[in-house]
Write a protein that holds these residues in place. Structure first.
Motif, PDB file in Angstrom:
ATOM      1  N   ALA A  40       2.943  -1.149   4.086  1.00 56.92           N
ATOM      2  CA  ALA A  40       2.774   0.267   3.531  1.00 56.92           C
ATOM      3  C   ALA A  40       3.881   1.043   3.612  1.00 56.92           C
ATOM      4  N   LYS A  58       0.642  -1.321   0.040  1.00 57.36           N
ATOM      5  CA  LYS A  58      -0.158  -0.126  -0.141  1.00 57.36           C
ATOM      6  C   LYS A  58       0.900   1.301  -0.057  1.00 57.36           C
ATOM      7  N   TYR A  59       0.483   2.267  -0.620  1.00 55.01           N
ATOM      8  CA  TYR A  59       1.285   3.589  -0.680  1.00 55.01           C
ATOM      9  C   TYR A  59       0.233   4.694  -0.353  1.00 55.01           C
ATOM     10  N   PHE A  60       0.762   5.428   0.369  1.00 53.30           N
ATOM     11  CA  PHE A  60       0.098   6.839   0.762  1.00 53.30           C
ATOM     12  C   PHE A  60       0.731   8.073   0.299  1.00 53.30           C
ATOM     13  N   ALA A  61      -0.068   9.143   0.347  1.00 51.28           N
ATOM     14  CA  ALA A  61       0.334  10.706  -0.101  1.00 51.28           C
ATOM     15  C   ALA A  61       1.018  10.759  -1.146  1.00 51.28           C
ATOM     16  N   PHE A  82       4.663   5.242   3.656  1.00 52.68           N
ATOM     17  CA  PHE A  82       4.140   6.820   3.768  1.00 52.68           C
ATOM     18  C   PHE A  82       5.255   7.623   3.974  1.00 52.68           C
ATOM     19  N   ALA A  89       4.994   0.431   7.292  1.00 51.05           N
ATOM     20  CA  ALA A  89       4.278  -0.397   8.434  1.00 51.05           C
ATOM     21  C   ALA A  89       3.955  -1.712   7.873  1.00 51.05           C
ATOM     22  N   ARG A 102      -2.331   3.130  -5.450  1.00 51.44           N
ATOM     23  CA  ARG A 102      -2.599   3.032  -3.740  1.00 51.44           C
ATOM     24  C   ARG A 102      -2.311   1.731  -3.319  1.00 51.44           C
ATOM     25  N   ASN A 112       1.724  -5.001   8.303  1.00 49.33           N
ATOM     26  CA  ASN A 112       0.397  -5.333   9.006  1.00 49.33           C
ATOM     27  C   ASN A 112      -0.123  -4.285   9.885  1.00 49.33           C
ATOM     28  N   GLN A 113       0.123  -2.889   9.218  1.00 50.98           N
ATOM     29  CA  GLN A 113      -0.536  -1.715  10.246  1.00 50.98           C
ATOM     30  C   GLN A 113       0.297  -1.331  11.519  1.00 50.98           C
ATOM     31  N   GLU A 172       0.875  -7.248   4.912  1.00 48.98           N
ATOM     32  CA  GLU A 172       0.741  -6.107   4.087  1.00 48.98           C
ATOM     33  C   GLU A 172       1.484  -4.830   4.541  1.00 48.98           C
TER      34      GLU A 172
END
Lengths: 148, 83, 148, 83
Positions: D75, D4-7, D77, D56, D16, D58-59, D73
């Motif tokens: 991520a 996952k990618y953000f911003a 950011f 991150a 995303r 797994n969040q 998962e």
């Protein structure tokens, strides 16, 4: 700046609306709401007040807050008279561009209201009546601000 | 002189407010407290523990040495416990 | 504890009502409301969010607040998506028996939300788009709390 | 592996979220970043300034040495700017 010393109850939403109407555009609003804390056998809280002096003193506190922080607006309501557990006592709303100003100013105002505004609380229990004593810890909080 | 009493001080004196003729030699709050204590037991009892009493002249907190005059509103009360 | 990561707007009164319904009896409530600060030529604020992580991270912040202060209840709402100037972004409500607990916890939660919850703000101006940079001053605020 | 990618990272990569087969020798986030940067210019550009990127698994926020596996998962950011 709005200061209201009153026997009447107030509605949080209405007060925030008035606050917003009277404010320039701010990004941060800090609100403190003090209520009569329900305690065992507590039937009511009688708050004695010297309204003319309270108005002056709270105005003075608010002016100092304005000079110490960058604030858009301040709204203070303090009730007196006979209140029931859970009733509203005091509302302090401060608005600023950045959160630290309105948060610090809100705490400052509450710290001074507690110990320098002319209100006196009496707790009416089912079996006794007690005038609340000023707390040493409340006085100590004032020292952190130094003199001004 | 217009005198006001609050909280337990008002309860002991059994008045919240009164207008009193004060002898002209009374010049400070400290002297006023001594004078009131001398004319009535209720004042004496209320003002017994001086350290527990605060005073305001014309709605401004002052100390015992504050000079007072006929036209003033002088208030007596315990330490504040609002908020 | 209520944590809500949402695109939807919220109503301060309704939120306070829900907060009160879900709380034991407290005497003090501290509220912080953060809004999109109107700035010259600012058309909107786009807030990107990693909702699953935000939920976890904010829950964690709230748990730490519970362990550090004596709190009755915490309610946190953080919006994401496209917001206009003056729109609500974040609401933090903390309740306690004594004011210093809810005030300190509220500030703590905001300090951590700013720098450790996965939200990213982009300011859309009439002539440019700018991703907001993390502020050194916001990071410094966290140091005061030490480690936990 | 679910990525996952953000911003602005999502903007540069222009995605995303994606599911990618990652070679089994990739064991840490650091290695994953190197691998992605080697297969496509967009990743390379997005991950150019490593210090500006947080990750991150797994969040949960982790550092570059965090071990990762297929089911995770992951991520990417920039530093957070919420509130």
């Amino acid at each position: 700046m709005d200061i209201n010393i009153t026997k009447d109850d107030f509605d949080l939403t209405e007060e925030i609306e008035i606050f917003n109407q009277n404010s320039s555009d701010h990004g941060a609003v800090s609100i403190f709401l003090g209520k009569v804390r329900p305690e065992k056998n507590l039937e009511s809280m009688q708050i004695d007040c010297y309204p003319e002096m309270a108005q002056k003193e709270i105005k003075n506190i608010a002016k100092i807050a304005y000079s110490k922080w960058s604030l858009d607006n301040i709204r203070i309501i303090h009730r007196y008279g006979s209140l029931k557990p859970k009733d509203n006592i005091v509302l302090v709303v401060t608005g600023s561009s950045h959160r630290s100003d309105c948060m610090s100013a809100n705490e400052f105002i509450m710290d001074f209201l507690k110990s320098s505004a002319p209100f006196w609380k009496k707790e009416i229990y089912s079996d006794k009546e007690v005038w609340v004593k000023q707390k040493e810890s409340d006085l100590k909080k004032l020292y952190q601000y130094g003199s001004f | 002189m217009n005198l006001k009493y609050f909280a337990w001080i008002a309860e002991i004196i059994d008045k919240r407010e009164e207008s009193l003729e004060i002898p002209s030699e009374i010049e400070t709050i400290g002297q006023l407290i001594d004078y009131l204590s001398s004319i009535d037991e209720a004042y004496k009892k209320a003002f017994e523990k001086r350290k527990n009493i605060k005073f305001a002249v014309n709605q401004v907190l002052v100390n015992e040495n504050e000079l007072i005059s006929k036209a003033d509103e002088v208030a007596f009360f315990p330490p504040m416990t609002g908020g």
